[in-house]
Design a protein around this motif. Sequence first.
Motif, PDB file in Angstrom:
ATOM      1  N   PRO A   1       0.793  -1.234   0.000  1.00 39.89           N
ATOM      2  CA  PRO A   1       0.000   0.000   0.000  1.00 39.89           C
ATOM      3  C   PRO A   1       0.826   1.285   0.000  1.00 39.89           C
ATOM      4  N   ASP A   2       2.075   1.222   0.520  1.00 38.52           N
ATOM      5  CA  ASP A   2       2.942   2.408   0.516  1.00 38.52           C
ATOM      6  C   ASP A   2       3.650   2.591  -0.835  1.00 38.52           C
ATOM      7  N   LEU A   3       3.233   1.800  -1.840  1.00 38.69           N
ATOM      8  CA  LEU A   3       3.781   1.826  -3.202  1.00 38.69           C
ATOM      9  C   LEU A   3       5.231   1.367  -3.276  1.00 38.69           C
ATOM     10  N   SER A   4       5.626   0.523  -2.331  1.00 38.34           N
ATOM     11  CA  SER A   4       6.913  -0.149  -2.454  1.00 38.34           C
ATOM     12  C   SER A   4       6.672  -1.441  -3.233  1.00 38.34           C
ATOM     13  N   ILE A   5       7.653  -1.809  -4.040  1.00 36.88           N
ATOM     14  CA  ILE A   5       7.553  -2.988  -4.891  1.00 36.88           C
ATOM     15  C   ILE A   5       8.722  -3.898  -4.570  1.00 36.88           C
ATOM     16  N   MET A   6       8.434  -5.182  -4.361  1.00 29.85           N
ATOM     17  CA  MET A   6       9.475  -6.157  -4.098  1.00 29.85           C
ATOM     18  C   MET A   6       9.356  -7.261  -5.146  1.00 29.85           C
ATOM     19  N   ILE A   7      10.453  -7.497  -5.873  1.00 34.59           N
ATOM     20  CA  ILE A   7      10.496  -8.562  -6.865  1.00 34.59           C
ATOM     21  C   ILE A   7      11.517  -9.586  -6.382  1.00 34.59           C
ATOM     22  N   THR A   8      11.046 -10.797  -6.115  1.00 33.59           N
ATOM     23  CA  THR A   8      11.924 -11.877  -5.687  1.00 33.59           C
ATOM     24  C   THR A   8      12.069 -12.836  -6.853  1.00 33.59           C
ATOM     25  N   GLU A   9      13.311 -13.100  -7.228  1.00 35.51           N
ATOM     26  CA  GLU A   9      13.558 -13.981  -8.367  1.00 35.51           C
ATOM     27  C   GLU A   9      14.271 -15.244  -7.898  1.00 35.51           C
ATOM     28  N   SER A  10      13.844 -16.354  -8.447  1.00 34.49           N
ATOM     29  CA  SER A  10      14.463 -17.650  -8.176  1.00 34.49           C
ATOM     30  C   SER A  10      14.911 -18.213  -9.524  1.00 34.49           C
ATOM     31  N   ILE A  11      16.222 -18.449  -9.654  1.00 34.92           N
ATOM     32  CA  ILE A  11      16.768 -18.908 -10.930  1.00 34.92           C
ATOM     33  C   ILE A  11      17.506 -20.230 -10.724  1.00 34.92           C
ATOM     34  N   LYS A  12      17.119 -21.224 -11.515  1.00 36.07           N
ATOM     35  CA  LYS A  12      17.797 -22.527 -11.516  1.00 36.07           C
ATOM     36  C   LYS A  12      18.574 -22.638 -12.823  1.00 36.07           C
ATOM     37  N   ARG A  13      19.807 -23.130 -12.708  1.00 33.36           N
ATOM     38  CA  ARG A  13      20.648 -23.363 -13.890  1.00 33.36           C
ATOM     39  C   ARG A  13      21.266 -24.759 -13.793  1.00 33.36           C
ATOM     40  N   TRP A  14      21.402 -25.383 -14.952  1.00 37.56           N
ATOM     41  CA  TRP A  14      22.040 -26.680 -15.057  1.00 37.56           C
ATOM     42  C   TRP A  14      23.129 -26.610 -16.106  1.00 37.56           C
ATOM     43  N   ASP A  15      24.205 -27.362 -15.909  1.00 38.62           N
ATOM     44  CA  ASP A  15      25.205 -27.528 -16.956  1.00 38.62           C
ATOM     45  C   ASP A  15      24.576 -28.380 -18.054  1.00 38.62           C
ATOM     46  N   LEU A  16      25.033 -28.191 -19.286  1.00 41.44           N
ATOM     47  CA  LEU A  16      24.552 -28.997 -20.406  1.00 41.44           C
ATOM     48  C   LEU A  16      25.623 -30.001 -20.819  1.00 41.44           C
ATOM     49  N   ASN A  17      25.182 -31.113 -21.406  1.00 44.40           N
ATOM     50  CA  ASN A  17      26.155 -32.099 -21.886  1.00 44.40           C
ATOM     51  C   ASN A  17      26.930 -31.521 -23.074  1.00 44.40           C
ATOM     52  N   LYS A  18      27.932 -32.234 -23.529  1.00 43.23           N
ATOM     53  CA  LYS A  18      28.813 -31.721 -24.586  1.00 43.23           C
ATOM     54  C   LYS A  18      28.061 -31.370 -25.863  1.00 43.23           C
ATOM     55  N   ARG A  19      27.032 -32.115 -26.187  1.00 43.05           N
ATOM     56  CA  ARG A  19      26.268 -31.847 -27.419  1.00 43.05           C
ATOM     57  C   ARG A  19      25.158 -30.811 -27.205  1.00 43.05           C
ATOM     58  N   LYS A  20      25.029 -30.331 -25.968  1.00 43.73           N
ATOM     59  CA  LYS A  20      24.007 -29.325 -25.620  1.00 43.73           C
ATOM     60  C   LYS A  20      22.584 -29.831 -25.876  1.00 43.73           C
ATOM     61  N   THR A  21      22.386 -31.153 -25.662  1.00 40.92           N
ATOM     62  CA  THR A  21      21.076 -31.749 -25.912  1.00 40.92           C
ATOM     63  C   THR A  21      20.335 -32.131 -24.641  1.00 40.92           C
ATOM     64  N   ASP A  22      21.010 -32.042 -23.502  1.00 39.91           N
ATOM     65  CA  ASP A  22      20.364 -32.403 -22.239  1.00 39.91           C
ATOM     66  C   ASP A  22      21.160 -31.792 -21.088  1.00 39.91           C
ATOM     67  N   ILE A  23      20.497 -31.719 -19.940  1.00 42.65           N
ATOM     68  CA  ILE A  23      21.174 -31.203 -18.755  1.00 42.65           C
ATOM     69  C   ILE A  23      22.045 -32.298 -18.138  1.00 42.65           C
ATOM     70  N   VAL A  24      23.042 -31.877 -17.391  1.00 42.80           N
ATOM     71  CA  VAL A  24      23.881 -32.796 -16.631  1.00 42.80           C
ATOM     72  C   VAL A  24      23.214 -32.977 -15.271  1.00 42.80           C
ATOM     73  N   LYS A  25      22.874 -34.213 -14.956  1.00 38.34           N
ATOM     74  CA  LYS A  25      22.210 -34.492 -13.679  1.00 38.34           C
ATOM     75  C   LYS A  25      23.091 -34.045 -12.509  1.00 38.34           C
ATOM     76  N   LYS A  26      22.452 -33.574 -11.464  1.00 40.89           N
ATOM     77  CA  LYS A  26      23.097 -33.110 -10.237  1.00 40.89           C
ATOM     78  C   LYS A  26      23.986 -31.876 -10.447  1.00 40.89           C
ATOM     79  N   SER A  27      23.747 -31.121 -11.520  1.00 41.29           N
ATOM     80  CA  SER A  27      24.543 -29.907 -11.759  1.00 41.29           C
ATOM     81  C   SER A  27      23.746 -28.627 -11.464  1.00 41.29           C
ATOM     82  N   MET A  28      22.550 -28.787 -10.936  1.00 40.35           N
ATOM     83  CA  MET A  28      21.689 -27.627 -10.709  1.00 40.35           C
ATOM     84  C   MET A  28      22.258 -26.691  -9.641  1.00 40.35           C
ATOM     85  N   THR A  29      22.226 -25.396  -9.969  1.00 40.93           N
ATOM     86  CA  THR A  29      22.507 -24.352  -8.982  1.00 40.93           C
ATOM     87  C   THR A  29      21.283 -23.456  -8.906  1.00 40.93           C
ATOM     88  N   VAL A  30      21.046 -22.911  -7.734  1.00 39.49           N
ATOM     89  CA  VAL A  30      19.884 -22.053  -7.520  1.00 39.49           C
ATOM     90  C   VAL A  30      20.365 -20.729  -6.942  1.00 39.49           C
TER      91      VAL A  30
END
Length: 122
Positions: A74-103
């Motif tokens: 109501p005081d016109l303050s704005i809060m944007i919370t972002e959650s980003i997940k990233r994974w490494d990709l395999n050599k051919r860039k066709t799939d993610i590498v399991k257990k490589s997720m960072t948040v």
Amino acid sequence: FSTYRSRQAVAPLGILFQTERAVGIIDYGLGDLGQVPYLTTYALSGKKLGSISFYEKTGSDMGYEAMEYVSIKPDLSIMITESIKRWDLNKRKTDIVKKSMTVTVDTVRYQITPAGKIEKVL
């Protein structure tokens, strides 16, 4: 709407606030995941004072997934919370590498001033 809409907007949602000096309009455009709201503030004369897109990082792709959550107080303050997940990709860039997720989680704050300016709060 045709005069004062955001460049990306396809339809208005409404007035977020109106003071003696300014008004804030929310409209929306279309994004990858659906409707994307934009806030634009104007002086009562019609002069644009500021604008903000709430979901700049939200989306997904191979090895990337992001969500942004927006709160407007109501005081016109704005809060944007972002959650980003990233994974490494395999050599051919066709799939993610399991257990490589960072948040990463980050919060960005803005304040709409009494004059209608949108300022980032550090």
